[in-house]
Motif scaffolding. Structure first.
Motif, mmCIF file in Angstrom:
data_model
loop_
_atom_site.group_PDB
_atom_site.id
_atom_site.type_symbol
_atom_site.label_atom_id
_atom_site.label_comp_id
_atom_site.label_asym_id
_atom_site.label_seq_id
_atom_site.Cartn_x
_atom_site.Cartn_y
_atom_site.Cartn_z
ATOM 1 N N PHE A 56 0.831 -1.162 0.065
ATOM 2 C CA PHE A 56 -0.168 0.101 0.029
ATOM 3 C C PHE A 56 0.907 1.296 -0.070
ATOM 4 O O PHE A 56 0.572 2.132 0.426
ATOM 5 C CB PHE A 56 -0.953 0.004 1.338
ATOM 6 N N ASP A 57 2.144 1.140 -0.622
ATOM 7 C CA ASP A 57 3.079 2.350 -0.429
ATOM 8 C C ASP A 57 2.387 3.455 -1.615
ATOM 9 O O ASP A 57 2.453 4.474 -1.276
ATOM 10 C CB ASP A 57 4.198 1.972 -1.066
ATOM 11 N N SER A 58 1.892 3.024 -2.578
ATOM 12 C CA SER A 58 1.662 3.681 -3.373
ATOM 13 C C SER A 58 0.142 4.105 -3.837
ATOM 14 O O SER A 58 -0.288 4.842 -4.552
ATOM 15 C CB SER A 58 1.966 3.541 -5.055
ATOM 16 N N VAL A 59 -0.669 3.496 -2.533
ATOM 17 C CA VAL A 59 -2.099 3.757 -2.912
ATOM 18 C C VAL A 59 -2.684 5.337 -2.412
ATOM 19 O O VAL A 59 -1.905 5.808 -1.675
ATOM 20 C CB VAL A 59 -2.991 2.717 -2.025
ATOM 21 N N ARG A 60 -3.577 5.734 -3.290
ATOM 22 C CA ARG A 60 -4.132 7.135 -2.981
ATOM 23 C C ARG A 60 -5.518 6.998 -3.042
ATOM 24 O O ARG A 60 -6.116 5.978 -3.649
ATOM 25 C CB ARG A 60 -3.526 8.202 -3.682
ATOM 26 N N GLY A 126 -11.812 -2.947 -0.166
ATOM 27 C CA GLY A 126 -10.786 -1.967 -0.155
ATOM 28 C C GLY A 126 -10.656 -1.175 1.092
ATOM 29 O O GLY A 126 -10.181 -0.146 0.977
ATOM 30 N N LYS A 127 -11.158 -1.882 2.223
ATOM 31 C CA LYS A 127 -10.982 -0.995 3.559
ATOM 32 C C LYS A 127 -9.374 -0.520 3.759
ATOM 33 O O LYS A 127 -9.149 0.612 4.075
ATOM 34 C CB LYS A 127 -11.613 -1.772 4.766
ATOM 35 N N THR A 128 -8.491 -1.433 3.547
ATOM 36 C CA THR A 128 -7.119 -1.370 3.980
ATOM 37 C C THR A 128 -6.500 -0.072 3.051
ATOM 38 O O THR A 128 -5.756 0.698 3.370
ATOM 39 C CB THR A 128 -6.395 -2.546 3.930
ATOM 40 N N LEU A 131 -7.710 3.029 4.441
ATOM 41 C CA LEU A 131 -7.274 3.283 5.543
ATOM 42 C C LEU A 131 -5.775 3.908 5.211
ATOM 43 O O LEU A 131 -5.367 4.912 5.642
ATOM 44 C CB LEU A 131 -7.155 2.169 6.519
ATOM 45 N N ALA A 132 -5.125 3.147 3.961
ATOM 46 C CA ALA A 132 -3.764 3.504 4.023
ATOM 47 C C ALA A 132 -3.777 5.029 3.009
ATOM 48 O O ALA A 132 -2.862 5.756 3.492
ATOM 49 C CB ALA A 132 -3.101 2.627 3.093
ATOM 50 N N SER A 133 -4.592 5.021 2.210
ATOM 51 C CA SER A 133 -4.815 6.375 1.459
ATOM 52 C C SER A 133 -4.960 7.605 2.583
ATOM 53 O O SER A 133 -4.518 8.667 2.336
ATOM 54 C CB SER A 133 -6.150 6.325 0.646
ATOM 55 N N LEU A 134 -5.852 7.278 3.565
ATOM 56 C CA LEU A 134 -5.951 8.254 4.590
ATOM 57 C C LEU A 134 -4.685 8.723 5.397
ATOM 58 O O LEU A 134 -4.432 9.878 5.603
ATOM 59 C CB LEU A 134 -7.109 7.804 5.834
ATOM 60 N N TRP A 135 -3.804 7.534 5.514
ATOM 61 C CA TRP A 135 -2.485 8.034 6.029
ATOM 62 C C TRP A 135 -1.803 8.784 5.211
ATOM 63 O O TRP A 135 -1.109 9.668 5.414
ATOM 64 C CB TRP A 135 -1.878 6.694 6.285
ATOM 65 N N HIS A 136 -1.682 8.380 3.858
ATOM 66 C CA HIS A 136 -0.784 9.200 2.866
ATOM 67 C C HIS A 136 -1.421 10.694 2.778
ATOM 68 O O HIS A 136 -0.651 11.590 2.476
ATOM 69 C CB HIS A 136 -1.096 8.411 1.530
ATOM 70 N N ALA A 137 -2.742 10.596 2.973
ATOM 71 C CA ALA A 137 -3.243 12.104 2.613
ATOM 72 C C ALA A 137 -3.008 12.922 3.586
ATOM 73 O O ALA A 137 -3.404 14.144 3.541
ATOM 74 C CB ALA A 137 -4.890 11.999 2.011
ATOM 75 N N THR A 138 -3.067 12.570 5.160
ATOM 76 C CA THR A 138 -2.845 13.422 6.061
ATOM 77 C C THR A 138 -1.706 14.356 6.077
ATOM 78 O O THR A 138 -0.612 13.844 5.961
ATOM 79 C CB THR A 138 -2.969 12.466 7.443
ATOM 80 N N PRO A 139 -1.864 15.589 6.090
ATOM 81 C CA PRO A 139 -0.685 16.681 5.844
ATOM 82 C C PRO A 139 0.105 16.567 7.273
ATOM 83 O O PRO A 139 0.022 17.548 8.032
ATOM 84 C CB PRO A 139 -1.256 18.025 5.614
ATOM 85 N N LEU A 174 -2.274 11.150 13.885
ATOM 86 C CA LEU A 174 -3.286 9.964 13.197
ATOM 87 C C LEU A 174 -2.631 8.747 13.567
ATOM 88 O O LEU A 174 -1.318 8.433 13.427
ATOM 89 C CB LEU A 174 -3.292 10.280 11.962
ATOM 90 N N LEU A 175 -3.546 7.841 14.209
ATOM 91 C CA LEU A 175 -3.212 6.440 14.435
ATOM 92 C C LEU A 175 -4.148 5.519 13.574
ATOM 93 O O LEU A 175 -5.251 5.783 13.961
ATOM 94 C CB LEU A 175 -3.215 6.020 15.879
ATOM 95 N N CYS A 176 -3.768 4.983 12.645
ATOM 96 C CA CYS A 176 -4.633 4.170 11.837
ATOM 97 C C CYS A 176 -4.377 2.570 12.245
ATOM 98 O O CYS A 176 -3.197 2.151 12.409
ATOM 99 C CB CYS A 176 -4.286 4.115 10.295
ATOM 100 N N ILE A 177 -5.447 1.981 12.646
ATOM 101 C CA ILE A 177 -5.845 0.532 13.181
ATOM 102 C C ILE A 177 -6.327 -0.359 12.106
ATOM 103 O O ILE A 177 -7.820 -0.291 12.090
ATOM 104 C CB ILE A 177 -6.125 0.363 14.399
ATOM 105 N N ASP A 178 -5.815 -1.142 11.353
ATOM 106 C CA ASP A 178 -6.236 -2.222 10.623
ATOM 107 C C ASP A 178 -6.673 -3.551 11.552
ATOM 108 O O ASP A 178 -5.929 -4.041 12.257
ATOM 109 C CB ASP A 178 -5.286 -2.430 9.340
ATOM 110 N N GLU A 179 -7.995 -4.068 10.875
ATOM 111 C CA GLU A 179 -8.345 -5.212 11.460
ATOM 112 C C GLU A 179 -8.292 -5.362 12.933
ATOM 113 O O GLU A 179 -7.852 -6.088 13.610
ATOM 114 C CB GLU A 179 -7.346 -6.326 11.009
#
Length: 379
Positions: A56-60, A126-128, A131-139, A174-179
């Motif tokens: 999920f390095d490049s997902v947006r 596509g939840k993960t 979630l990863a896109s949220l991490w990347h988008a957070t400024p 931000l803290l993202c918790i998957d699963e």
């Protein structure tokens, strides 16, 4: 039971001359074995690795492809994009700084808008990715954001201790918790208490979760269970429902059938960076390695080859395999296998029990990785 590479000596003998099956000599050194690895992961690595996994390095948000038949999917992108944009400035309870979405002052007590979002949907929607896109988008700088599974978060608490973990994560935006695991009451209380401390410190939260055992017959969504289990934190989360089918099976070909032992072994010897293990031996080895180290177990591997895949004998073994499947999927490591097809790994009792969702996720992910591995034989 002694752990060993899948039939290396037998294959070495066979490979000295052309076989009746048409296979010629295999060049190269003996492939590495996962069973020979016992990684030790220091606590600082656990913290540094709390970022979206390589897959999920490049997902947006822009790369998420909503199902046109599921309006909740583009709506989720819209809401999460706004959520990320509102995290640009540090949050403070009463200092006069901007609130979560950047509107007005933050209140002195509970925030007027939720400090967290809960992505509620079945596996494979596509939840993960979101979630990863949220991490990347957070400024915010990467060191001010954390991303990990529930298991990785509990492992961090185990490695650092509760107070040190609070101190380490309190400065994050931000803290993202998957699963988020809802099937272990003790761990749920532990993490809920931790999240309460982090919310008080101004950390925004985002989570997905698994379905509680015994609740699976009531539907595939778990927001009611999630909000009930986190108790006092419920007011901080906005549930965001995401409908849809498992995208990994949407319009894709059927998963390849297992290959022969000879094909898998030949591919392992012919491909650099590929491990080779006998599946029952690997399951035994996983029992001796803490699940927090399963990611490190796969360090440097380009593919995993497994011979003699068999049905999982018990639930403890099955749950360990689920964690390994998650780490392999996160790292995009193809899995080439002989023996039993992956959709026959778990018994009917397991697939109808309390961990059903985990097992179906593992089947889905291993099937995708098996599809990725076809080229190892066809090359």
């Amino acid at each position: 039971m002694t752990c060993s590479v899948a039939r290396p000596l037998d294959w070495a003998i066979v490979s000295t001359s052309t076989t009746s099956a048409g296979f010629g000599p295999i060049a190269g050194a003996t492939p590495p074995s996962l069973c020979a690895r016992e990684p030790h992961v220091p606590a600082d690595r656990l913290v540094a690795e709390m970022v979206p996994p390589p897959r999920f390095d490049s997902v947006r948000f822009a790369t998420y492809l909503p199902d046109p038949n599921q309006p909740s999917q583009p709506e989720a992108v819209r809401v999460l994009s706004a959520f990320a944009a509102g995290l640009g400035a540090p949050y403070s309870t009463g200092s006069g700084r901007r609130g979560l979405f950047g509107f007005g002052k933050a209140p002195k007590k509970a925030p007027a808008v939720p400090r967290g979002v809960y992505l509620d949907g079945g596996y494979g929607v596509g939840k993960t990715h979101l979630l990863a896109s949220l991490w990347h988008a957070t400024p915010a700088e990467p060191e001010l954001k954390a991303f990990g599974t529930f298991v990785e978060l509990t492992n961090l608490v185990g490695a650092l201790g509760f107070q040190k973990t609070v101190q380490t994560l309190s400065g994050h935006r931000l803290l993202c918790i998957d699963e988020f695991e809802l099937d272990d009451p003790g761990d749920t209380v532990l993490v809920s208490t931790l999240l309460g401390k982090l919310v008080d410190a101004g950390v925004a939260l985002a989570a997905t979760s698994n379905t509680l055992p015994g609740k699976l017959g009531e539907g595939r969504f778990a927001s009611v269970d999630f909000l009930r289990e986190i108790q006092g934190l419920a007011a901080h989360f906005r549930p965001l429902r995401i409908d849809g089918e498992d995208y990994r099976h949407r319009g894709l070909p059927q998963a390849p059938a297992p290959f022969s032992d000879e094909q898998v072994t030949k591919a392992a010897y012919a491909t650099d960076g590929t491990s080779l293990d006998d599946f029952p031996h690997l399951l035994d080895h996983l029992a001796r390695v803490h699940p927090s180290r399963y990611g490190a177990l796969t360090d440097g591997l380009k593919a995993v080859c497994l011979t003699d895949v068999q049905p999982i004998p018990d639930q403890s073994t099955a749950l360990r395999l689920v964690v390994l499947a998650d780490r392999l999927y996160d790292r995009e490591v193809p899995v080439l296998a002989s023996g039993m097809p992956f959709d026959q790994l778990f018994s009917e009792e397991m697939l109808n029990g309390g961990y059903r969702k985990k097992y179906f996720r593992a089947i889905s992910r291993l099937t995708a990785l098996a599809r990725d591995a076809k080229g190892l034989v066809e090359a």
